[in-house]
Design a protein around this motif. Structure first.
Motif, PDB file in Angstrom:
ATOM      1  N   ARG A   2       0.818  -1.208   0.000  1.00  0.00           N
ATOM      2  CA  ARG A   2       0.000   0.000   0.000  1.00  0.00           C
ATOM      3  C   ARG A   2       0.842   1.244   0.000  1.00  0.00           C
ATOM      4  O   ARG A   2       0.537   2.209  -0.677  1.00  0.00           O
ATOM      5  N   TRP A   3       1.881   1.226   0.781  1.00  0.00           N
ATOM      6  CA  TRP A   3       2.774   2.391   0.845  1.00  0.00           C
ATOM      7  C   TRP A   3       3.479   2.602  -0.493  1.00  0.00           C
ATOM      8  O   TRP A   3       3.643   3.723  -0.934  1.00  0.00           O
ATOM      9  N   LYS A   6       1.009   4.239  -2.760  1.00  0.00           N
ATOM     10  CA  LYS A   6       0.834   5.655  -2.423  1.00  0.00           C
ATOM     11  C   LYS A   6       2.059   6.467  -2.829  1.00  0.00           C
ATOM     12  O   LYS A   6       1.931   7.592  -3.309  1.00  0.00           O
ATOM     13  N   GLU A   9       1.891   6.795  -6.526  1.00  0.00           N
ATOM     14  CA  GLU A   9       0.841   7.761  -6.844  1.00  0.00           C
ATOM     15  C   GLU A   9       1.311   9.190  -6.567  1.00  0.00           C
ATOM     16  O   GLU A   9       1.061  10.109  -7.358  1.00  0.00           O
ATOM     17  N   ALA A  10       1.998   9.390  -5.461  1.00  0.00           N
ATOM     18  CA  ALA A  10       2.529  10.716  -5.125  1.00  0.00           C
ATOM     19  C   ALA A  10       3.580  11.148  -6.139  1.00  0.00           C
ATOM     20  O   ALA A  10       3.628  12.313  -6.548  1.00  0.00           O
TER      21      ALA A  10
END
Length: 108
Positions: A2-3, A6, A9-10
């Motif tokens: 998940r990290w 993210k 995505e960032a």
């Protein structure tokens, strides 16, 4: 995972924002460059027009002087020719008068 998603995505969002910022900067730079080029061109055209007008005035003054000099020179030559012809005519006339008086027996 998940990290990582993210973070990915960032990174993608950051890259998009960075590309948008770069695009805006390039657009503003291009607009400024186009504006500067247009201003430079307008300035050069004004300078060229000013120079052309000054050169045209200078050439017109030179031509006017040349024409005036040519007219004066032609007038002086014409007057000199007239004076020369007049002097010749006077000499010829005096010679004719002298010849006619001599024939008549009257010498002055």
């Amino acid at each position: 995972a998940r990290w990582e998603a993210k973070i990915t995505e960032a990174k993608v969002a950051y890259d998009r924002e960075w590309q948008a910022t770069v695009a805006r900067a390039e657009s503003k730079t291009e607009e400024a460059w186009v504006g500067r080029v247009a201003a430079d061109r307008a300035g050069l055209e004004t300078e060229w027009e000013t120079r052309a007008a000054a050169e045209r005035m200078e050439l017109e003054a030179k031509w006017e002087t040349m024409v005036a000099d040519a007219v004066a020179e032609a007038g002086a030559k014409w007057q000199a020719q007239l004076a020369e012809e007049r002097a010749k005519d006077e000499v010829a006339l005096k010679a004719k008068l002298e010849a006619s008086r001599t024939e008549e027996g009257q010498v002055w």
